[in-house]
Design a protein around this motif. Structure first.
Motif, PDB file in Angstrom:
ATOM      1  N   THR A  34      -1.257  31.492 -12.853  1.00 18.23           N
ATOM      2  CA  THR A  34      -2.418  30.997 -13.595  1.00 18.23           C
ATOM      3  C   THR A  34      -2.142  30.793 -15.076  1.00 18.23           C
ATOM      4  O   THR A  34      -2.771  29.956 -15.718  1.00 18.23           O
ATOM      5  N   SER A  35      -1.195  31.532 -15.635  1.00 12.43           N
ATOM      6  CA  SER A  35      -0.919  31.413 -17.067  1.00 12.43           C
ATOM      7  C   SER A  35      -0.129  30.153 -17.405  1.00 12.43           C
ATOM      8  O   SER A  35      -0.209  29.646 -18.529  1.00 12.43           O
ATOM      9  N   THR A  36       0.640  29.635 -16.443  1.00 16.27           N
ATOM     10  CA  THR A  36       1.444  28.436 -16.684  1.00 16.27           C
ATOM     11  C   THR A  36       0.927  27.218 -15.927  1.00 16.27           C
ATOM     12  O   THR A  36       1.354  26.105 -16.211  1.00 16.27           O
ATOM     13  N   ARG A  37       0.039  27.445 -14.934  1.00  9.12           N
ATOM     14  CA  ARG A  37      -0.477  26.392 -14.058  1.00  9.12           C
ATOM     15  C   ARG A  37       0.641  25.715 -13.281  1.00  9.12           C
ATOM     16  O   ARG A  37       0.601  24.525 -12.986  1.00  9.12           O
ATOM     17  N   ILE A  38       1.668  26.495 -12.907  1.00  4.99           N
ATOM     18  CA  ILE A  38       2.806  26.009 -12.129  1.00  4.99           C
ATOM     19  C   ILE A  38       2.839  26.764 -10.807  1.00  4.99           C
ATOM     20  O   ILE A  38       2.525  27.955 -10.758  1.00  4.99           O
ATOM     21  N   TYR A  39       3.221  26.073  -9.730  1.00  2.00           N
ATOM     22  CA  TYR A  39       3.422  26.772  -8.461  1.00  2.00           C
ATOM     23  C   TYR A  39       4.891  26.682  -8.055  1.00  2.00           C
ATOM     24  O   TYR A  39       5.576  25.701  -8.362  1.00  2.00           O
ATOM     25  N   CYS A  40       5.365  27.747  -7.390  1.00  7.59           N
ATOM     26  CA  CYS A  40       6.784  27.906  -7.081  1.00  7.59           C
ATOM     27  C   CYS A  40       6.983  28.289  -5.623  1.00  7.59           C
ATOM     28  O   CYS A  40       6.056  28.727  -4.930  1.00  7.59           O
ATOM     29  N   ARG A  41       8.225  28.178  -5.191  1.00 10.62           N
ATOM     30  CA  ARG A  41       8.638  28.739  -3.906  1.00 10.62           C
ATOM     31  C   ARG A  41       8.853  30.246  -4.084  1.00 10.62           C
ATOM     32  O   ARG A  41       9.121  30.707  -5.201  1.00 10.62           O
ATOM     33  N   PRO A  42       8.779  31.032  -3.005  1.00 11.04           N
ATOM     34  CA  PRO A  42       9.032  32.472  -3.153  1.00 11.04           C
ATOM     35  C   PRO A  42      10.466  32.784  -3.567  1.00 11.04           C
ATOM     36  O   PRO A  42      10.747  33.894  -4.008  1.00 11.04           O
ATOM     37  N   VAL A  43      11.386  31.814  -3.448  1.00 11.15           N
ATOM     38  CA  VAL A  43      12.784  32.041  -3.818  1.00 11.15           C
ATOM     39  C   VAL A  43      13.074  31.608  -5.253  1.00 11.15           C
ATOM     40  O   VAL A  43      14.235  31.577  -5.667  1.00 11.15           O
ATOM     41  N   CYS A  44      12.055  31.293  -6.029  1.00 12.90           N
ATOM     42  CA  CYS A  44      12.268  30.794  -7.391  1.00 12.90           C
ATOM     43  C   CYS A  44      13.079  31.801  -8.214  1.00 12.90           C
ATOM     44  O   CYS A  44      12.757  32.998  -8.253  1.00 12.90           O
ATOM     45  N   PRO A  45      14.135  31.342  -8.904  1.00 13.45           N
ATOM     46  CA  PRO A  45      14.973  32.271  -9.685  1.00 13.45           C
ATOM     47  C   PRO A  45      14.375  32.659 -11.032  1.00 13.45           C
ATOM     48  O   PRO A  45      14.944  33.507 -11.734  1.00 13.45           O
ATOM     49  N   ALA A  46      13.254  32.067 -11.412  1.00 11.17           N
ATOM     50  CA  ALA A  46      12.647  32.395 -12.700  1.00 11.17           C
ATOM     51  C   ALA A  46      12.158  33.845 -12.699  1.00 11.17           C
ATOM     52  O   ALA A  46      11.888  34.418 -11.633  1.00 11.17           O
ATOM     53  N   PRO A  47      12.049  34.470 -13.876  1.00 14.58           N
ATOM     54  CA  PRO A  47      11.532  35.850 -13.946  1.00 14.58           C
ATOM     55  C   PRO A  47      10.170  35.957 -13.261  1.00 14.58           C
ATOM     56  O   PRO A  47       9.329  35.062 -13.379  1.00 14.58           O
ATOM     57  N   SER A  48       9.958  37.048 -12.548  1.00 13.91           N
ATOM     58  CA  SER A  48       8.715  37.228 -11.786  1.00 13.91           C
ATOM     59  C   SER A  48       7.529  37.364 -12.732  1.00 13.91           C
ATOM     60  O   SER A  48       7.574  38.134 -13.686  1.00 13.91           O
ATOM     61  N   PRO A  49       6.447  36.619 -12.467  1.00 14.12           N
ATOM     62  CA  PRO A  49       5.256  36.739 -13.309  1.00 14.12           C
ATOM     63  C   PRO A  49       4.498  38.029 -13.016  1.00 14.12           C
ATOM     64  O   PRO A  49       4.752  38.710 -12.018  1.00 14.12           O
ATOM     65  N   LYS A  50       3.553  38.362 -13.875  1.00 13.83           N
ATOM     66  CA  LYS A  50       2.711  39.521 -13.630  1.00 13.83           C
ATOM     67  C   LYS A  50       1.867  39.290 -12.386  1.00 13.83           C
ATOM     68  O   LYS A  50       1.362  38.193 -12.155  1.00 13.83           O
ATOM     69  N   ALA A  51       1.707  40.324 -11.583  1.00 11.62           N
ATOM     70  CA  ALA A  51       0.946  40.205 -10.340  1.00 11.62           C
ATOM     71  C   ALA A  51      -0.477  39.723 -10.600  1.00 11.62           C
ATOM     72  O   ALA A  51      -1.051  38.987  -9.778  1.00 11.62           O
ATOM     73  N   ALA A  52      -1.059  40.096 -11.731  1.00 10.48           N
ATOM     74  CA  ALA A  52      -2.430  39.701 -12.039  1.00 10.48           C
ATOM     75  C   ALA A  52      -2.568  38.194 -12.245  1.00 10.48           C
ATOM     76  O   ALA A  52      -3.672  37.647 -12.146  1.00 10.48           O
ATOM     77  N   ASN A  53      -1.441  37.527 -12.546  1.00  8.91           N
ATOM     78  CA  ASN A  53      -1.474  36.086 -12.805  1.00  8.91           C
ATOM     79  C   ASN A  53      -1.079  35.248 -11.584  1.00  8.91           C
ATOM     80  O   ASN A  53      -0.935  34.035 -11.696  1.00  8.91           O
ATOM     81  N   VAL A  54      -0.894  35.901 -10.428  1.00  5.88           N
ATOM     82  CA  VAL A  54      -0.354  35.220  -9.249  1.00  5.88           C
ATOM     83  C   VAL A  54      -1.451  34.912  -8.237  1.00  5.88           C
ATOM     84  O   VAL A  54      -2.313  35.745  -7.951  1.00  5.88           O
TER      85      VAL A  54
END
Length: 511
Positions: A34-54
């Motif tokens: 929600t903070s970036t308005r981006i959606y990803c695959r579960p295998v995304c290598p980017a740093p994990s976002p906060k659970a509250a923002n998912v």
């Protein structure tokens, strides 16, 4: 058949898969931040976002419907398709198969709804209820994600990308792509991409592990038709039409162990690209979920050790329905090798020669129904009854009495085909398995199958095997592939034993 109760794994499973980047869940859900308005695959290598923002979504269309855009790093367009609807015959499952086949690219929502027997308003309601997005959103997301892959991985001009992804207007494509991705197609094109391998257009076709690509190649190799396709230890190669301007493709494992196949396309027309990819994903069963299949088939009994031995075995289907139908009839009560010989003769005698062979050994297309409707097959060794059946199949396809529509339920498909002369339950189920890729097709009368189901110690009756297989639904076709493979494995093991030196005898002689 009822709809799946949920197409999204439970929240805890999604959390665990996201945090561990578990590739087995790739495509089963998407993570929206929600903070970036981006959606990803579960295998995304980017740093994990906060659970509250998912937030979790079962498919990309639902995430985009809520205003999220696809990640440029993990690239949601590479995720395998969601398999939850694959085995079902619910209205939504059937409509999804039609959308994958381009129904909304060529027709209207009303026409799509009519083909699955409901009204357009009801179909829209069912899609929103079960998928979180209406049919047109699902269709548009599919096209835009494919366009994103072409822009990222190839050097195709943007106008060709628009055409390949089903947009007749470059202006409409630019507007739709920019709205969904917050970046214009030409801006994305300025980023580095994989380009092309010589004159080949190269695309990744992702899958969920485990995937036994060698097993699929083994199955296709024993059935490969000279002149049309070639299968070696590493790849599948095939020619495709039209005869006046043919192309060819090669499918192999993606280097470095990535969970994808490498598709090399030579000479395709832009409008062919998405249908070709869709066909190959079905043919190589790239959207299956091995965990769900193993949970049913591996619960116990004769299949459990087979699942442990080959957990990634898939259901190889065929390139074309008519081609599979002809080969199924030629294979009635004969060996795979004998059927392949007759099919090869059919290609050489009645197939369409290419204006220019694309590669040595790839110089023909499989004959069309029109070419075989009146063909004299006796001259190539086909017995009269089977020749009559093949001509009947060709004529039934020409006049619409039978077809390979992907949305038809298995029982309807079998009923329509067994109404034709010379087509029994075995042939109809084999055709459903290999032409439609239907996961629950089950040719129970197959002799090898009835023997393999005993573990090689006897032979079951068709009725007994059918009753046993009820526990394997809706994945009976995968049980067929595992049982057939177990027979081949036992034959290979016996052959190896026969060729091994008799060490005990030698030791006795030395003593």
């Amino acid at each position: 058949m009822s709809a799946p109760s949920s197409t999204l794994p439970d929240h805890h499973a999604c959390e665990q898969a996201r945090l561990s980047r578990d590739a087995r869940f790739d495509g089963l859900f998407f993570t929206a931040v929600t903070s970036t308005r981006i959606y990803c695959r579960p295998v995304c290598p980017a740093p994990s976002p906060k659970a509250a923002n998912v937030r979790y979504y079962a498919n990309a269309a639902a995430a985009e419907a809520d205003g999220f855009r696809p990640c440029l790093r993990c690239r949601p367009e590479l995720a395998p398709g969601h398999p939850a609807w694959h085995p079902g015959e619910h209205v939504v499952a059937r409509a999804l198969k039609l959308i994958d086949g381009g129904a909304l690219a060529e027709g209207s929502l009303e026409g799509l709804a009519g083909r699955v027997g409901v009204g357009a308003r009801q179909l829209r309601r069912l899609f929103v209820e079960h998928l979180g997005a209406p049919p047109l959103r699902v269709h548009t997301t599919r096209r835009l994600l494919f366009a994103k892959q072409l822009l990222t991985e190839t050097a195709l001009p943007v106008t060709e990308v628009a055409l390949a992804s089903g947009f007749g207007s470059l202006r409409r494509f630019n507007a739709a792509f920019t709205q969904a991705n917050r970046i214009a197609p030409r801006e994305l094109r300025r980023r580095p991409h994989a380009g092309q391998d010589g004159d080949a257009l190269v695309l990744r076709l992702g899958y969920r592990p485990p995937y036994d690509f060698d097993g699929v190649l083994d199955f296709l190799r024993s059935r490969a038709l000279p002149g049309i396709e070639q299968v070696d230890a590493n790849a599948y190669t095939r020619v495709f039409g039209p005869a006046e301007a043919p192309g060819w493709l090669r499918l192999s494992a993606w280097p470095d162990g990535e969970h994808a196949l490498k598709l090399e396309l030579h000479g395709p027309q832009s409008a062919q690209l998405l249908p070709l990819v869709t066909r190959l994903r079905r043919m190589f069963d790239l959207d299956a979920e091995p965990r769900a299949i193993a949970a049913t088939l591996g619960a116990g009994g004769v299949l459990a050790p087979l699942l442990r031995k080959r957990p990634g075995l898939r259901l190889p289907s065929g390139w074309d329905g008519f081609e599979i139908a002809v080969r199924a009839v030629l294979g009635q009560q004969v060996s795979v090798a004998a059927a392949r010989t007759l099919a090869s003769r059919t290609v050489q005698r009645f197939g369409t020669p290419l204006a220019t062979p694309v590669l040595p050994g790839l110089e023909r297309l499989f004959p069309t129904p029109a070419q075989l409707a009146d063909a004299d097959l006796s001259q190539i060794g086909v017995v009269r009854a089977r020749a009559q059946t093949i001509r009947g199949i060709a004529q039934a396809l020409l006049d619409g009495r039978a077809d390979f529509r992907p949305e038809q339920p298995l029982e309807e498909f079998v009923e329509r085909w067994t109404a034709l002369h010379g087509i029994g339950e075995w042939t109809a189920h084999y055709m459903a398995m290999r032409a439609l890729g239907h996961p629950d097709a089950f040719p129970a009368a197959d002799l090898i199958l009835r023997r393999a189901a005993t573990g090689g110690t006897g032979e079951l009756s068709t009725r007994t095997l059918t009753k046993m297989a009820q526990a394997w639904r809706p994945w009976r076709a995968y049980a067929v592939i595992h049982l057939w493979r177990s027979t081949a494995d036992r034959a290979e093991a016996a052959k190896a034993d026969d060729t091994q030196p008799d060490h005990a005898a030698k030791r006795g002689k030395r003593r």
